[in-house]
Design a protein around this motif. Structure first.
Motif, PDB file in Angstrom:
ATOM      1  N   ILE A 108      48.651  34.469  54.761  1.00  0.00           N
ATOM      2  CA  ILE A 108      48.259  35.416  53.892  1.00  0.00           C
ATOM      3  C   ILE A 108      48.319  34.902  52.130  1.00  0.00           C
ATOM      4  O   ILE A 108      48.502  34.970  51.534  1.00  0.00           O
ATOM      5  CB  ILE A 108      49.719  36.530  53.963  1.00  0.00           C
ATOM      6  N   ASN A 109      49.409  33.497  52.431  1.00  0.00           N
ATOM      7  CA  ASN A 109      49.231  33.000  51.274  1.00  0.00           C
ATOM      8  C   ASN A 109      48.334  32.172  50.446  1.00  0.00           C
ATOM      9  O   ASN A 109      48.156  32.760  49.480  1.00  0.00           O
ATOM     10  CB  ASN A 109      50.442  31.646  51.387  1.00  0.00           C
ATOM     11  N   CYS A 110      47.755  32.291  50.987  1.00  0.00           N
ATOM     12  CA  CYS A 110      46.675  31.425  51.381  1.00  0.00           C
ATOM     13  C   CYS A 110      45.010  31.959  50.768  1.00  0.00           C
ATOM     14  O   CYS A 110      44.779  32.307  49.531  1.00  0.00           O
ATOM     15  CB  CYS A 110      45.803  30.217  52.373  1.00  0.00           C
ATOM     16  N   ALA A 111      44.915  33.177  50.815  1.00  0.00           N
ATOM     17  CA  ALA A 111      44.329  34.915  50.795  1.00  0.00           C
ATOM     18  C   ALA A 111      45.181  35.154  49.182  1.00  0.00           C
ATOM     19  O   ALA A 111      44.170  35.701  48.848  1.00  0.00           O
ATOM     20  CB  ALA A 111      44.609  36.151  51.764  1.00  0.00           C
ATOM     21  N   GLU A 113      46.070  33.406  46.980  1.00  0.00           N
ATOM     22  CA  GLU A 113      45.486  32.776  46.138  1.00  0.00           C
ATOM     23  C   GLU A 113      44.180  32.583  45.565  1.00  0.00           C
ATOM     24  O   GLU A 113      43.712  32.853  44.563  1.00  0.00           O
ATOM     25  CB  GLU A 113      45.891  31.251  46.724  1.00  0.00           C
ATOM     26  N   LEU A 114      43.659  32.685  47.041  1.00  0.00           N
ATOM     27  CA  LEU A 114      42.123  33.016  47.184  1.00  0.00           C
ATOM     28  C   LEU A 114      41.623  34.366  46.248  1.00  0.00           C
ATOM     29  O   LEU A 114      40.726  33.929  45.358  1.00  0.00           O
ATOM     30  CB  LEU A 114      41.938  32.811  48.594  1.00  0.00           C
ATOM     31  N   THR A 115      42.825  35.468  45.879  1.00  0.00           N
ATOM     32  CA  THR A 115      42.301  35.999  45.645  1.00  0.00           C
ATOM     33  C   THR A 115      42.954  36.825  44.224  1.00  0.00           C
ATOM     34  O   THR A 115      42.905  38.319  44.042  1.00  0.00           O
ATOM     35  CB  THR A 115      41.998  37.795  46.557  1.00  0.00           C
ATOM     36  N   ALA A 116      44.361  36.661  43.948  1.00  0.00           N
ATOM     37  CA  ALA A 116      44.770  36.015  42.784  1.00  0.00           C
ATOM     38  C   ALA A 116      44.256  36.718  41.785  1.00  0.00           C
ATOM     39  O   ALA A 116      44.511  37.571  41.199  1.00  0.00           O
ATOM     40  CB  ALA A 116      45.899  35.167  42.478  1.00  0.00           C
ATOM     41  N   GLU A 117      42.597  35.897  40.885  1.00  0.00           N
ATOM     42  CA  GLU A 117      41.835  36.775  40.265  1.00  0.00           C
ATOM     43  C   GLU A 117      41.457  38.103  40.044  1.00  0.00           C
ATOM     44  O   GLU A 117      41.708  39.021  38.898  1.00  0.00           O
ATOM     45  CB  GLU A 117      41.057  35.460  39.160  1.00  0.00           C
ATOM     46  N   LEU A 118      41.139  38.460  41.432  1.00  0.00           N
ATOM     47  CA  LEU A 118      40.651  39.507  41.665  1.00  0.00           C
ATOM     48  C   LEU A 118      42.119  40.607  40.935  1.00  0.00           C
ATOM     49  O   LEU A 118      42.082  41.827  40.814  1.00  0.00           O
ATOM     50  CB  LEU A 118      40.312  39.944  43.049  1.00  0.00           C
ATOM     51  N   PHE A 119      42.964  40.320  41.416  1.00  0.00           N
ATOM     52  CA  PHE A 119      44.198  41.865  41.304  1.00  0.00           C
ATOM     53  C   PHE A 119      44.916  41.490  40.420  1.00  0.00           C
ATOM     54  O   PHE A 119      44.942  42.612  39.740  1.00  0.00           O
ATOM     55  CB  PHE A 119      45.131  40.852  42.665  1.00  0.00           C
ATOM     56  N   THR A 120      44.359  39.896  39.234  1.00  0.00           N
ATOM     57  CA  THR A 120      45.400  40.061  38.068  1.00  0.00           C
ATOM     58  C   THR A 120      44.804  41.368  37.559  1.00  0.00           C
ATOM     59  O   THR A 120      44.986  41.856  36.067  1.00  0.00           O
ATOM     60  CB  THR A 120      44.781  39.211  37.592  1.00  0.00           C
ATOM     61  N   ASN A 121      43.255  40.794  37.660  1.00  0.00           N
ATOM     62  CA  ASN A 121      42.172  41.727  36.788  1.00  0.00           C
ATOM     63  C   ASN A 121      42.194  43.183  36.778  1.00  0.00           C
ATOM     64  O   ASN A 121      42.151  44.332  36.014  1.00  0.00           O
ATOM     65  CB  ASN A 121      40.341  41.300  36.830  1.00  0.00           C
ATOM     66  N   GLU A 136      43.821  40.267  58.650  1.00  0.00           N
ATOM     67  CA  GLU A 136      43.342  39.437  59.862  1.00  0.00           C
ATOM     68  C   GLU A 136      41.931  38.854  59.801  1.00  0.00           C
ATOM     69  O   GLU A 136      41.118  40.839  60.110  1.00  0.00           O
ATOM     70  CB  GLU A 136      43.693  40.021  61.273  1.00  0.00           C
ATOM     71  N   VAL A 137      41.329  38.341  60.260  1.00  0.00           N
ATOM     72  CA  VAL A 137      39.979  37.385  60.559  1.00  0.00           C
ATOM     73  C   VAL A 137      39.544  37.642  61.507  1.00  0.00           C
ATOM     74  O   VAL A 137      40.468  36.251  62.511  1.00  0.00           O
ATOM     75  CB  VAL A 137      39.543  36.147  59.774  1.00  0.00           C
ATOM     76  N   VAL A 138      38.638  37.976  62.357  1.00  0.00           N
ATOM     77  CA  VAL A 138      38.778  38.331  63.942  1.00  0.00           C
ATOM     78  C   VAL A 138      37.441  37.176  64.117  1.00  0.00           C
ATOM     79  O   VAL A 138      36.364  37.742  63.549  1.00  0.00           O
ATOM     80  CB  VAL A 138      39.010  39.089  65.036  1.00  0.00           C
ATOM     81  N   THR A 139      36.939  36.447  65.476  1.00  0.00           N
ATOM     82  CA  THR A 139      35.439  35.968  64.937  1.00  0.00           C
ATOM     83  C   THR A 139      35.530  36.597  66.888  1.00  0.00           C
ATOM     84  O   THR A 139      36.242  36.044  67.588  1.00  0.00           O
ATOM     85  CB  THR A 139      35.612  34.323  65.188  1.00  0.00           C
ATOM     86  N   LYS A 140      33.689  36.808  66.738  1.00  0.00           N
ATOM     87  CA  LYS A 140      33.711  37.174  68.727  1.00  0.00           C
ATOM     88  C   LYS A 140      31.855  36.415  69.165  1.00  0.00           C
ATOM     89  O   LYS A 140      31.926  35.637  67.921  1.00  0.00           O
ATOM     90  CB  LYS A 140      33.197  38.050  68.507  1.00  0.00           C
TER      91      LYS A 140
END
Length: 290
Positions: A108-111, A113-121, A136-140
């Protein structure tokens, strides 16, 4: 230089409420000028977003989407349900989901950081504290199916991973999980310490039940086991009556279809978040006195 910038960071943080690294970046971008740095932070929306950090964001949306063999389920929170229903907020949630599917961050911390700009804007545009709570990302595999379901416009979302190819049943299971909120897939998934804890509870309850006080120990043990099994059958997916066909247990349905459930994730908006209790009349009075 080092001690000087530390002092300036402290001043800038007090002035704007922005984070340490944001303050440092602002100062370096503006030749250590505090006033220009304040404007720089405001222009980027960082100061405004930071000032909302102490507010409680317990409303919002859950969301789930599948793309090929990848799927993501997430929860994004806002302060009010009004904002959660807005197009801007829904757009943010969709953009976050797409980014998560593209990058598959590890935590979640990585996520965040990845989305920080989206949330700031989005915080600047929407004007409320927004929080990216969980995902949670799930791969099948090609031999598996996703069951994805969004209930009440995002109040609850479910992502189930089913062994076998049957998209219709997989979606039905996701709907069932949304409605019945199981905790475990099967009895075998229940931790031993959880079972022992429940046995102790039922034993104490039996000791205080006049009808059971004089029962032989052997019979009492069976009664307690029955009560424990009944308690857990209500929270075990396979033991529940299937939502779309109550004549069958989920376990029976899966056997008939030659399917099994590998995993499921169920998010409900704001579950576990302590919401602030507010008196509307008092709030209006405060506003009129300012």
């Amino acid at each position: 230089m080092a001690s000087n910038i530390i002092e300036l960071i402290k001043v800038l943080r007090e002035r704007t409420g922005a984070g340490m690294m944001d303050c440092k970046a602002a100062l370096l971008a503006n030749d250590l000028d505090v006033e220009k740095s304040c404007e720089w932070l405001r222009e980027k929306g960082i100061a405004k977003a930071a000032k909302k950090a102490s507010r409680i964001a317990a409303e919002g949306l859950t969301y789930v989407v599948a793309r090929g063999n990848d799927a993501v389920i997430l929860e994004v929170n806002s302060e009010t349900d009004f904002v959660a229903k807005s197009d801007d907020f829904k757009k943010l949630v969709c953009e976050v989901a797409e980014l998560l599917l593209d990058k598959k961050p590890a935590c979640i911390n990585c996520a965040k950081e990845l989305t920080a700009e989206l949330f700031t804007n989005a915080t600047v545009k929407i004007g409320e504290k927004l929080d990216f709570r969980r995902f949670e990302v799930v791969t099948k595999t090609d031999a598996q199916s996703f069951g994805a379901y969004i209930h009440m416009g995002g109040k609850i979302s479910v992502l189930a991973l089913v062994e076998g190819k049957d998209d219709e049943v997989a979606k039905g299971l996701a709907m069932h999980i949304a409605a019945n909120n199981p905790t475990y897939i099967s009895k075998e998934n229940i931790p031993a310490e959880t079972v022992e804890h429940e046995k102790k509870i039922q034993l104490e309850a039996a000791k205080n039940d006049p009808k059971l006080m004089n029962q032989p120990e052997e019979r009492l043990v069976k009664i307690i086991e029955g009560k424990v099994n009944k308690t857990f059958s209500e929270v075990v997916l396979l033991s529940q009556e299937y939502l779309l066909d109550p004549s069958k247990k989920v376990e029976q349905l899966l056997k008939e279809k030659s399917l099994s459930v590998n995993s499921f994730v169920r998010y409900a908006v704001g579950e576990g978040i302590a919401k602030r209790e507010e008196n509307f009349a008092e709030e209006v009075a405060k506003q009129t006195q300012q």
